[in-house]
Design a protein around this motif. Structure first.
Motif, PDB file in Angstrom:
ATOM      1  N   ARG A 291       0.669  -0.891  -0.019  1.00  0.00           N
ATOM      2  CA  ARG A 291       0.015  -0.235   0.262  1.00  0.00           C
ATOM      3  C   ARG A 291       0.635   1.629   0.312  1.00  0.00           C
ATOM      4  NH1 ARG A 291      -4.504   2.267   4.310  1.00  0.00           N
ATOM      5  NH2 ARG A 291      -3.914   4.302   4.411  1.00  0.00           N
ATOM      6  N   ASP A 292       1.687   1.213   0.832  1.00  0.00           N
ATOM      7  CA  ASP A 292       2.449   2.809   0.968  1.00  0.00           C
ATOM      8  C   ASP A 292       3.069   2.800  -0.183  1.00  0.00           C
ATOM      9  OD1 ASP A 292       1.671   3.045   3.322  1.00  0.00           O
ATOM     10  OD2 ASP A 292       3.586   1.615   4.857  1.00  0.00           O
ATOM     11  N   ALA A 293       3.800   1.829  -1.235  1.00  0.00           N
ATOM     12  CA  ALA A 293       4.831   2.005  -2.212  1.00  0.00           C
ATOM     13  C   ALA A 293       3.791   2.442  -3.500  1.00  0.00           C
ATOM     14  CB  ALA A 293       5.496   0.453  -2.382  1.00  0.00           C
ATOM     15  N   MET A 294       2.597   2.327  -3.219  1.00  0.00           N
ATOM     16  CA  MET A 294       1.689   2.595  -5.211  1.00  0.00           C
ATOM     17  C   MET A 294       1.125   3.286  -4.171  1.00  0.00           C
ATOM     18  SD  MET A 294       1.612  -0.419  -6.386  1.00  0.00           S
ATOM     19  CE  MET A 294       0.792   0.743  -7.512  1.00  0.00           C
ATOM     20  N   ALA A 295       1.178   4.202  -2.538  1.00  0.00           N
ATOM     21  CA  ALA A 295       0.389   5.577  -2.630  1.00  0.00           C
ATOM     22  C   ALA A 295       1.206   6.770  -2.726  1.00  0.00           C
ATOM     23  CB  ALA A 295       0.408   5.201  -0.814  1.00  0.00           C
ATOM     24  N   ASP A 296       2.782   6.109  -3.272  1.00  0.00           N
ATOM     25  CA  ASP A 296       4.348   6.681  -3.152  1.00  0.00           C
ATOM     26  C   ASP A 296       4.618   7.415  -5.092  1.00  0.00           C
ATOM     27  OD1 ASP A 296       4.877   7.623  -0.429  1.00  0.00           O
ATOM     28  OD2 ASP A 296       6.258   5.650  -0.225  1.00  0.00           O
ATOM     29  N   ARG A 297       4.154   5.968  -5.489  1.00  0.00           N
ATOM     30  CA  ARG A 297       4.018   5.985  -6.566  1.00  0.00           C
ATOM     31  C   ARG A 297       2.728   6.450  -7.815  1.00  0.00           C
ATOM     32  NH1 ARG A 297       5.408   0.225  -7.890  1.00  0.00           N
ATOM     33  NH2 ARG A 297       6.843   0.587  -6.251  1.00  0.00           N
ATOM     34  N   VAL A 298       1.364   6.094  -6.939  1.00  0.00           N
ATOM     35  CA  VAL A 298       0.692   6.832  -7.916  1.00  0.00           C
ATOM     36  C   VAL A 298       0.534   8.269  -8.225  1.00  0.00           C
ATOM     37  CG1 VAL A 298      -1.093   5.014  -7.368  1.00  0.00           C
ATOM     38  CG2 VAL A 298      -0.744   7.171  -6.095  1.00  0.00           C
ATOM     39  N   TYR A 299      -0.003   8.911  -9.491  1.00  0.00           N
ATOM     40  CA  TYR A 299      -0.698  10.244  -9.446  1.00  0.00           C
ATOM     41  C   TYR A 299      -1.900  10.216  -9.223  1.00  0.00           C
ATOM     42  CZ  TYR A 299      -2.810  14.051 -11.795  1.00  0.00           C
ATOM     43  OH  TYR A 299      -3.015  15.262 -12.320  1.00  0.00           O
ATOM     44  N   ARG A 300      -2.001  11.302  -8.249  1.00  0.00           N
ATOM     45  CA  ARG A 300      -3.591  11.037  -7.780  1.00  0.00           C
ATOM     46  C   ARG A 300      -4.117  12.659  -8.513  1.00  0.00           C
ATOM     47  NH1 ARG A 300      -2.592  11.074  -1.094  1.00  0.00           N
ATOM     48  NH2 ARG A 300      -0.577   9.242  -1.436  1.00  0.00           N
ATOM     49  N   GLU A 301      -4.962  12.766  -8.903  1.00  0.00           N
ATOM     50  CA  GLU A 301      -6.230  12.743 -10.224  1.00  0.00           C
ATOM     51  C   GLU A 301      -6.965  14.089  -9.112  1.00  0.00           C
ATOM     52  OE1 GLU A 301      -7.292  15.674 -11.680  1.00  0.00           O
ATOM     53  OE2 GLU A 301      -6.743  14.461 -13.238  1.00  0.00           O
ATOM     54  N   PRO A 302      -6.873  15.659  -8.686  1.00  0.00           N
ATOM     55  CA  PRO A 302      -7.426  16.476  -7.289  1.00  0.00           C
ATOM     56  C   PRO A 302      -9.324  16.897  -8.600  1.00  0.00           C
ATOM     57  CG  PRO A 302      -6.244  17.634  -9.389  1.00  0.00           C
ATOM     58  CD  PRO A 302      -5.149  16.671 -10.103  1.00  0.00           C
ATOM     59  N   ASP A 303      -9.108  16.318  -9.596  1.00  0.00           N
ATOM     60  CA  ASP A 303     -10.501  16.399 -10.278  1.00  0.00           C
ATOM     61  C   ASP A 303     -10.679  15.648 -10.816  1.00  0.00           C
ATOM     62  OD1 ASP A 303     -12.733  17.493 -11.803  1.00  0.00           O
ATOM     63  OD2 ASP A 303     -11.877  18.570 -13.246  1.00  0.00           O
ATOM     64  N   GLU A 304     -11.914  14.432  -9.776  1.00  0.00           N
ATOM     65  CA  GLU A 304     -12.565  13.610 -10.056  1.00  0.00           C
ATOM     66  C   GLU A 304     -13.157  12.882 -11.049  1.00  0.00           C
ATOM     67  OE1 GLU A 304     -14.940   9.624  -7.875  1.00  0.00           O
ATOM     68  OE2 GLU A 304     -15.669  12.207  -7.725  1.00  0.00           O
ATOM     69  N   PRO A 305     -13.784  13.743 -11.715  1.00  0.00           N
ATOM     70  CA  PRO A 305     -14.532  13.262 -13.271  1.00  0.00           C
ATOM     71  C   PRO A 305     -13.211  13.242 -14.606  1.00  0.00           C
ATOM     72  CG  PRO A 305     -15.886  15.491 -12.129  1.00  0.00           C
ATOM     73  CD  PRO A 305     -14.710  15.290 -11.411  1.00  0.00           C
ATOM     74  N   GLN A 306     -12.094  13.815 -13.983  1.00  0.00           N
ATOM     75  CA  GLN A 306     -11.030  13.737 -15.049  1.00  0.00           C
ATOM     76  C   GLN A 306     -10.042  12.778 -14.902  1.00  0.00           C
ATOM     77  OE1 GLN A 306     -10.366  15.722 -17.656  1.00  0.00           O
ATOM     78  NE2 GLN A 306     -12.744  16.224 -17.232  1.00  0.00           N
ATOM     79  N   LEU A 307     -10.089  11.650 -14.045  1.00  0.00           N
ATOM     80  CA  LEU A 307      -9.890  10.460 -13.608  1.00  0.00           C
ATOM     81  C   LEU A 307      -9.196  10.128 -14.942  1.00  0.00           C
ATOM     82  CD1 LEU A 307      -8.100   9.063 -11.551  1.00  0.00           C
ATOM     83  CD2 LEU A 307     -10.151   7.044 -11.089  1.00  0.00           C
ATOM     84  N   LEU A 308     -10.098   9.317 -15.944  1.00  0.00           N
ATOM     85  CA  LEU A 308     -10.099   8.565 -16.466  1.00  0.00           C
ATOM     86  C   LEU A 308      -9.383   9.414 -18.338  1.00  0.00           C
ATOM     87  CD1 LEU A 308     -12.623   6.166 -16.488  1.00  0.00           C
ATOM     88  CD2 LEU A 308     -10.286   5.847 -16.380  1.00  0.00           C
ATOM     89  N   ALA A 309      -9.139  11.029 -17.975  1.00  0.00           N
ATOM     90  CA  ALA A 309      -9.191  11.974 -19.389  1.00  0.00           C
ATOM     91  C   ALA A 309      -7.105  11.512 -19.674  1.00  0.00           C
ATOM     92  CB  ALA A 309      -9.530  12.971 -18.867  1.00  0.00           C
ATOM     93  N   GLY A 310      -6.730  11.049 -18.331  1.00  0.00           N
ATOM     94  CA  GLY A 310      -5.505  10.558 -18.572  1.00  0.00           C
ATOM     95  C   GLY A 310      -4.854   9.198 -19.168  1.00  0.00           C
TER      96      GLY A 310
END
Length: 317
Positions: free
Chosen positions: A185-204
């Protein structure tokens, strides 16, 4: 040991080709921030994963069936509740994606009742052309695939703004515990991109910046992206596994500790709403038109709606 997937990993869920312009629509929706001010419409402040369903389905249908207009604004549920708590925004209707969180933060000052009306589940959305996407499609254990993601290659929504974000971290915690993946969990938490705008999560995924994302099922269906479905033990979609989900927890930046729970959406009319009658009419319409939500990938079964507190008589179907 539990099975980690409900399918062989090759399924792509496509419910509708709604939004060739999905990115543009949701960007516009969130761009309405601060616009909850007109007096001739019911004003709804809602979880971002509901944006398309409310703008494309429920909102227009409500306007057609009643004398009320519709005005929506969409953010992560944590942000929605904070806006209401601190008076930044004063909607008629508040809708969140975590029942317990809404009750903890809005009762009793801002409401004394809420109505749960739809459910969802967590999936791994991915771009098939990427290496990670190819491995997910081939059926490799999803947690082994995402463990190999480069920094920023996997997106989650911001866990301090949105239940979908902290459910992603809770997902990582549950699989860490199940498979003995110390530090996962901690490793993934450090590695992920955190999208601040939920409706735009899949735009990436659509613009090629991300290979995969932890998303809600309806969001993937609306954007017609490939998904890896998760077993009920992990997807936060089966109430029978509520105790298992609750084994994982997260404390948000503003100090609220949340436990894992099934994804259930709940609505209420804010105490002191400018248009309480319109708010009650909207919530009633929402409860009576589950088929419109189902069209957008949400689950509405015989257990819904469910009420907490004492809703106004006009609300109960």
């Amino acid at each position: 040991m539990h099975s980690d997937d409900r399918s062989d990993g090759t399924a792509t869920r496509s419910r509708r080709d709604l939004l060739a312009a999905a990115g543009g629509l949701t960007a516009g929706l969130v761009g309405t921030a601060g616009c909850l001010g007109s007096t001739d419409r019911v004003r709804v402040l809602a979880a971002g994963s509901l944006a398309v369903a409310l703008e494309e389905g429920i909102g227009p249908a409500f306007e057609s069936a009643t004398d009320h207009g519709y005005e929506g604004e969409y953010h992560g549920t944590n942000a929605v509740l904070r806006f209401v708590e601190d008076g930044t925004k004063q909607p008629d209707v508040v809708i969140g994606a975590d029942v317990a969180l809404l009750q903890e933060r809005l009762y009793p000052d801002d409401t004394e009742w809420d109505a749960a009306f739809a459910a969802n589940e967590v999936v791994i959305a991915y771009t098939p052309e990427t290496e990670l996407g190819q491995r997910l499609a081939a059926g490799e254990p999803w947690y082994e695939v995402v463990a190999d993601a480069a920094d920023g290659e996997l997106a989650i929504s911001d866990p301090d703004l949105d239940p979908l974000g902290y459910r992603a971290l809770l997902l990582f915690e549950l699989v860490e515990r199940e498979h003995g993946l110390e530090g996962f969990r901690d490793a993934m938490a450090d590695r992920v991109y955190r999208e601040p705008d939920e409706p735009q999560l899949l735009a990436g995924l659509e613009n090629g910046n991300r290979a995969c994302a932890v998303a809600y099922s309806n969001m993937a269906a609306e954007r017609d992206v490939a998904v890896r479905e998760l077993a009920d033990e992990y997807n936060f979609g089966n109430p029978e596994y509520a105790d298992r989900y609750a084994q994982a927890s997260y404390t948000t930046a503003d100090g609220h500790t949340v436990e894992g729970s099934p994804v259930v959406y709940t609505a209420t009319v804010r105490a002191g709403a400018d248009r309480p009658d319109a708010g009650r009419a909207f919530v009633s319409f929402l409860l009576e038109n589950g088929d419109l939500l189902a069209d957008h990938g949400f689950r509405v079964d015989e257990s819904l709606p469910r009420f907490h507190g004492e809703p106004p008589e006009a609300i109960v179907p």
